[in-house]
Design a protein around this motif. Sequence first.
Motif, PDB file in Angstrom:
ATOM      1  N   ASP A  12       0.937  -1.554  -0.106  1.00 36.82           N
ATOM      2  CA  ASP A  12      -0.361   0.184  -0.176  1.00 36.82           C
ATOM      3  C   ASP A  12       0.427   0.961  -0.710  1.00 36.82           C
ATOM      4  OD1 ASP A  12      -2.328  -1.866  -0.128  1.00 36.82           O
ATOM      5  OD2 ASP A  12      -2.942  -1.625   2.105  1.00 36.82           O
ATOM      6  N   LEU A  13       2.087   1.128   0.886  1.00 35.40           N
ATOM      7  CA  LEU A  13       2.667   2.234   0.806  1.00 35.40           C
ATOM      8  C   LEU A  13       3.329   2.433  -0.608  1.00 35.40           C
ATOM      9  CD1 LEU A  13       4.580   1.794   4.126  1.00 35.40           C
ATOM     10  CD2 LEU A  13       3.407   3.843   3.563  1.00 35.40           C
ATOM     11  N   ARG A  14       3.431   1.245  -2.053  1.00 28.70           N
ATOM     12  CA  ARG A  14       4.136   1.644  -2.591  1.00 28.70           C
ATOM     13  C   ARG A  14       3.804   1.852  -3.870  1.00 28.70           C
ATOM     14  NH1 ARG A  14       7.573  -4.328  -2.760  1.00 28.70           N
ATOM     15  NH2 ARG A  14       9.225  -3.356  -1.326  1.00 28.70           N
ATOM     16  N   SER A  15       1.951   2.255  -3.394  1.00 28.79           N
ATOM     17  CA  SER A  15       1.066   2.442  -4.207  1.00 28.79           C
ATOM     18  C   SER A  15      -0.004   3.816  -4.046  1.00 28.79           C
ATOM     19  CB  SER A  15       0.223   1.136  -4.704  1.00 28.79           C
ATOM     20  OG  SER A  15      -0.692   1.005  -3.583  1.00 28.79           O
ATOM     21  N   CYS A  16       0.274   4.048  -3.038  1.00 23.14           N
ATOM     22  CA  CYS A  16      -0.078   5.383  -1.952  1.00 23.14           C
ATOM     23  C   CYS A  16      -0.219   6.743  -2.644  1.00 23.14           C
ATOM     24  CB  CYS A  16       0.050   5.871  -0.901  1.00 23.14           C
ATOM     25  SG  CYS A  16       1.559   6.509  -0.559  1.00 23.14           S
ATOM     26  N   ALA A  17       0.889   6.543  -3.853  1.00 25.99           N
ATOM     27  CA  ALA A  17       1.383   7.865  -4.480  1.00 25.99           C
ATOM     28  C   ALA A  17       0.192   8.219  -5.472  1.00 25.99           C
ATOM     29  CB  ALA A  17       2.242   8.603  -4.787  1.00 25.99           C
ATOM     30  N   ALA A  18       0.242   6.364  -6.293  1.00 28.41           N
ATOM     31  CA  ALA A  18      -0.442   6.740  -7.682  1.00 28.41           C
ATOM     32  C   ALA A  18      -1.876   6.879  -7.266  1.00 28.41           C
ATOM     33  CB  ALA A  18      -0.062   5.353  -7.990  1.00 28.41           C
ATOM     34  N   ILE A  19      -2.752   6.437  -6.363  1.00 27.48           N
ATOM     35  CA  ILE A  19      -4.056   6.418  -5.672  1.00 27.48           C
ATOM     36  C   ILE A  19      -4.584   7.644  -5.514  1.00 27.48           C
ATOM     37  CG2 ILE A  19      -5.713   5.543  -3.549  1.00 27.48           C
ATOM     38  CD1 ILE A  19      -4.006   2.675  -2.904  1.00 27.48           C
ATOM     39  N   MET A  20      -3.352   8.785  -4.546  1.00 27.55           N
ATOM     40  CA  MET A  20      -3.993   9.806  -4.672  1.00 27.55           C
ATOM     41  C   MET A  20      -3.658  11.035  -5.552  1.00 27.55           C
ATOM     42  SD  MET A  20      -4.577   9.201  -1.131  1.00 27.55           S
ATOM     43  CE  MET A  20      -5.101  11.776  -1.438  1.00 27.55           C
ATOM     44  N   ASP A  21      -3.191  10.481  -6.941  1.00 27.25           N
ATOM     45  CA  ASP A  21      -3.106  10.761  -8.306  1.00 27.25           C
ATOM     46  C   ASP A  21      -4.678  10.870  -9.017  1.00 27.25           C
ATOM     47  OD1 ASP A  21      -2.302  12.697 -10.607  1.00 27.25           O
ATOM     48  OD2 ASP A  21      -1.225  10.560 -11.438  1.00 27.25           O
ATOM     49  N   GLU A  22      -4.437   9.329  -8.652  1.00 26.09           N
ATOM     50  CA  GLU A  22      -6.244   9.161  -9.275  1.00 26.09           C
ATOM     51  C   GLU A  22      -7.396   9.936  -9.149  1.00 26.09           C
ATOM     52  OE1 GLU A  22      -6.416   4.726  -9.374  1.00 26.09           O
ATOM     53  OE2 GLU A  22      -4.444   4.155 -10.857  1.00 26.09           O
ATOM     54  N   LEU A  23      -7.097   9.646  -7.421  1.00 33.17           N
ATOM     55  CA  LEU A  23      -8.283  10.821  -6.915  1.00 33.17           C
ATOM     56  C   LEU A  23      -8.435  11.974  -6.771  1.00 33.17           C
ATOM     57  CD1 LEU A  23     -10.725  10.426  -4.889  1.00 33.17           C
ATOM     58  CD2 LEU A  23      -9.168  10.966  -2.378  1.00 33.17           C
ATOM     59  N   ALA A  32      -7.803  13.455  -9.709  1.00 36.98           N
ATOM     60  CA  ALA A  32      -8.207  13.587 -11.236  1.00 36.98           C
ATOM     61  C   ALA A  32      -9.798  13.016 -11.057  1.00 36.98           C
ATOM     62  CB  ALA A  32      -7.788  12.605 -11.607  1.00 36.98           C
ATOM     63  N   ILE A  33     -10.166  12.759  -9.784  1.00 40.99           N
ATOM     64  CA  ILE A  33     -11.999  13.112  -9.912  1.00 40.99           C
ATOM     65  C   ILE A  33     -12.564  14.631 -10.025  1.00 40.99           C
ATOM     66  CG2 ILE A  33     -14.151  12.169  -8.832  1.00 40.99           C
ATOM     67  CD1 ILE A  33     -12.606   9.615  -8.319  1.00 40.99           C
ATOM     68  N   PRO A  34     -13.264  15.104 -10.134  1.00 44.11           N
ATOM     69  CA  PRO A  34     -13.276  16.991 -10.525  1.00 44.11           C
ATOM     70  C   PRO A  34     -14.388  17.108  -9.046  1.00 44.11           C
ATOM     71  CG  PRO A  34     -13.668  16.136 -12.983  1.00 44.11           C
ATOM     72  CD  PRO A  34     -13.854  14.494 -12.241  1.00 44.11           C
ATOM     73  N   TYR A  35     -15.192  15.396  -9.246  1.00 40.39           N
ATOM     74  CA  TYR A  35     -16.019  15.789  -7.966  1.00 40.39           C
ATOM     75  C   TYR A  35     -15.396  15.937  -6.489  1.00 40.39           C
ATOM     76  CZ  TYR A  35     -20.007  15.132  -4.292  1.00 40.39           C
ATOM     77  OH  TYR A  35     -20.596  14.989  -3.040  1.00 40.39           O
TER      78      TYR A  35
END
Length: 339
Positions: free
Chosen positions: A170-181, A183-186
């Motif tokens: 999860d630590l390795r993927s957390c930045a990618a998850i936040m980046d995708e989050l 990107a959601i306008p809402y």
Amino acid sequence: LIDSLFKHGADYLARGRLANLRRAAEVFGFHLAPLDMRQHSAIHEQTVSELFSHSSGKANYKDLDEAARREVLVDALQAGKPLLADIGQYTAAVQGELRIMQAAAQIHQRFGRDALPNHIISKTDAVSDMLELALMLQQTGLLQQAGLPESGAKPLLHVNIIPLFETIEDLRSCAAIMDELFAIPYYRKLLDSRDNTQEVMLGYSDSNKDGGYLTSNWELYKAEVELVKVFEKHGIELRLFHGRGGTVGRGGGPSYDAILAQPPGSVNGQIRITEQGEVIASKYSNPEIGRRNLETLIAATLEATLLHHHGADSTMPEYHRIMEALSRDAFAAYRKLVY
């Protein structure tokens, strides 16, 4: 009272205990100990699944892939329609979760929103985990619409949605998850109502149990570096919440050194740290020692924010290469020994 005392020449009274009380109210407000809510992402998933199945007949929410879940959740959030029916029709676990959130809404109404400002999601590993919580907050009045959705009204989020990244993966993927989050306008609209600030909690104990001491610390450091980049890219304020325990194996150790060891940009005038169990007794049971510890934390936060130069020199890539090699070997040895 203070103004009146000054006007009547009672300067000593105005500058005494009354001035200290005023200062304390300015610093802390009237909530000395605000509460956090915290729940595992799997419970949120179950709750949202039951909300959908009882209201719209979407009984297959749990069977959807991540992309489909995001779409369904964002559609439901933007529609703003009530999904929560008679609470007695849900399973006991979901009833309990919804009642906690209803109680939180009542606390906001009675004591103000500062009394309960945060909700932490344990074991966050996908964007949908945060959207699920947003939907639950909406259904219990902790996320409100300022006007009708069709009028373009902005949503008002009354609780910080805080992901907790715990395992090495999860630590390795957390930045990618936040980046995708982001990107959601809402979701960006939700952050607008929270001073454009996003808090992220990092787990020390669980990452240590998962990967061992050295790998845990190295992956935490790298995760912070990547999070800083993502937040700068999207123009969002980052507040890191370090879930440190008392022992070294749970992220413990000298707080001053720990704060100064954070990557550049990760301490930007603010930091949040847990103080647990025996640490509270050893650091704060005596007023003088307690003040000394708070002074140390403030000094380190100021220093890390204003004077943080490490990371800019040419030797850093070589240090990183060595740490990566050490971490890889330590991780393999730890997993072989423990698992």
